[in-house]
Enzyme design. Structure first.
Site, PDB file in Angstrom:
ATOM      1  N   HIS A 196      10.434   6.743   7.890  1.00 60.81           N
ATOM      2  CA  HIS A 196      10.971   6.910   6.538  1.00 60.81           C
ATOM      3  C   HIS A 196      12.481   7.099   6.663  1.00 60.81           C
ATOM      4  CE1 HIS A 196       7.229   7.396   4.025  1.00 60.81           C
ATOM      5  NE2 HIS A 196       6.755   7.350   5.261  1.00 60.81           N
ATOM      6  N   ARG A 239       0.839  -1.213   0.000  1.00 60.22           N
ATOM      7  CA  ARG A 239       0.000   0.000   0.000  1.00 60.22           C
ATOM      8  C   ARG A 239       0.868   1.255   0.000  1.00 60.22           C
ATOM      9  NH1 ARG A 239      -0.811   4.836   2.419  1.00 60.22           N
ATOM     10  NH2 ARG A 239      -0.376   3.905   4.460  1.00 60.22           N
ATOM     11  N   ASP A 240       1.497   1.542   1.107  1.00 56.78           N
ATOM     12  CA  ASP A 240       2.301   2.753   1.227  1.00 56.78           C
ATOM     13  C   ASP A 240       3.466   2.734   0.246  1.00 56.78           C
ATOM     14  OD1 ASP A 240       3.106   5.179   2.195  1.00 56.78           O
ATOM     15  OD2 ASP A 240       3.757   4.465   4.153  1.00 56.78           O
ATOM     16  N   ASN A 274       9.887   4.153   2.915  1.00 52.69           N
ATOM     17  CA  ASN A 274       9.916   3.635   4.281  1.00 52.69           C
ATOM     18  C   ASN A 274      11.191   2.842   4.495  1.00 52.69           C
ATOM     19  OD1 ASN A 274       6.985   3.696   3.196  1.00 52.69           O
ATOM     20  ND2 ASN A 274       6.734   3.741   5.404  1.00 52.69           N
ATOM     21  N   HIS A 298       6.699   4.082  12.736  1.00 51.42           N
ATOM     22  CA  HIS A 298       6.708   4.124  11.272  1.00 51.42           C
ATOM     23  C   HIS A 298       7.770   5.140  10.841  1.00 51.42           C
ATOM     24  CE1 HIS A 298       4.295   4.175   7.330  1.00 51.42           C
ATOM     25  NE2 HIS A 298       5.174   5.152   7.174  1.00 51.42           N
ATOM     26  N   CYS A 354       5.938  10.067   0.063  1.00 51.67           N
ATOM     27  CA  CYS A 354       4.701  10.769   0.360  1.00 51.67           C
ATOM     28  C   CYS A 354       4.572  11.968  -0.570  1.00 51.67           C
ATOM     29  CB  CYS A 354       4.670  11.231   1.813  1.00 51.67           C
ATOM     30  SG  CYS A 354       3.165  12.141   2.245  1.00 51.67           S
TER      31      CYS A 354
END
Length: 305
Positions: free
Chosen positions: A210, A17-18, A250, A208, A241
């Site tokens: 990055h 997803r991300d 990430n 989370h 993003c």
């Protein structure tokens, strides 16, 4: 002072997803499904697999329904991101039982992302979360810009804790707290996550990171020391993003798994199979994947752990 680490860590894989949502070239649906399947076979049991967002704004996620239908036998916890009531309805209609909502601590970031202030987002989300919990849905709250914002700069810790408290009191099961632009340092991570673990002992706390400035592994180490035992990671280091200029992907799942295994911390993940999954997606994304473990695999010199 004796430093203690958890014996086992849960990796929440966000690559499908991300990781893929910002790819300009559409990744074929069957490739995404194979990616999810391969990650599952590598031992990953919790994944963000897709997002029920508007195909107009995120064309990469236009096959969300197909992804969910084809992936139902993979992973114990399949999470889908939902931006609004329409997305929630689509997700539930498709049979999803674990939903992720999101909000930025920074008003400016939140407005650029979904055209709402943080307060407006929370006023909309809290009643929705209550309804979802009444239906037995697992709810994950993704907290963006928890350390720094590309527009507002440093975010005060108290703002993050207060926002998390609203979510916890609203009934969420999990808080995913994000260093969206990869500017956090280990001391900031240790301090914030220590406070969150103390304030919300009965809520799942997930970090989370990055890896924009190559600080993610250091920040994970500091978070482990603060008691965090759940981390969002993205196979191959995929991600980014669109509303955070300069933010890269990430932290790479394979690099995190290697570090944890070297420390004697269990993940339940088979690193060679995980690298096979990365290999399977590499030719379908635009940018080269440059995680340390994948680079060493390509060179034929990776030391599997």
């Amino acid at each position: 002072m004796t430093i203690t680490y958890p014996k086992k860590v849960t990796i929440v894989e966000v690559g499908p997803r991300d990781g893929l949502q910002n790819e300009k070239q559409f990744v074929p649906t069957d490739v995404k499904i194979d990616f999810i399947k391969n990650l599952f076979h590598a031992g990953i049991n919790e994944m963000e697999i897709t997002s029920f967002v508007s195909p107009k704004w995120v064309p990469q996620m236009k096959d969300a329904g197909e992804i969910v239908e084809a992936s139902k036998s993979y992973s114990q916890q399949q999470i889908v991101l939902v931006p609004n009531q329409k997305g929630i309805e689509r997700a539930i209609d498709t049979g999803c039982h674990s939903l992720a909502v999101f909000v930025g601590v920074s008003d400016t970031f939140n407005k650029k992302n979904i055209n709402k202030t943080t307060r407006e987002s929370m006023d909309e989300l809290l009643p929705i979360i209550q309804k979802l919990k009444n239906q037995g849905i697992f709810v994950r709250a993704c907290i963006s810009t928890s350390f720094y914002c590309p527009y507002e700069g440093k975010i005060e810790k108290e703002r993050v804790v207060d926002l998390c408290r609203e979510f916890v009191e609203g009934g969420v099961d999990e808080l995913s707290v994000a260093d969206t632009i990869g500017m956090a340092n280990p001391m900031e991570c240790y301090t914030l996550f220590s406070d969150l673990k103390e304030a919300f002992p009965n809520t799942l706390i997930t970090a989370h990171f990055h890896d924009t400035r190559k600080m993610a592994l250091s920040n994970i180490l500091a978070s482990l020391q603060a008691g965090v035992d759940r981390f969002d990671c993205s196979a191959g280091g995929l991600g980014g993003c669109p509303f955070a200029p300069g933010a890269t992907g990430n932290v790479a799942t394979e690099d995190v798994v290697f570090m944890l295994h070297q420390m004697g911390i269990e993940t339940g993940i088979d690193l060679p199979l995980l690298l096979d999954a990365v290999d399977g997606i590499a030719n379908h994304v635009e940018r080269p994947l440059d995680s340390a473990q994948y680079r060493l695999r390509k060179q034929g010199s990776v030391n599997q752990a």
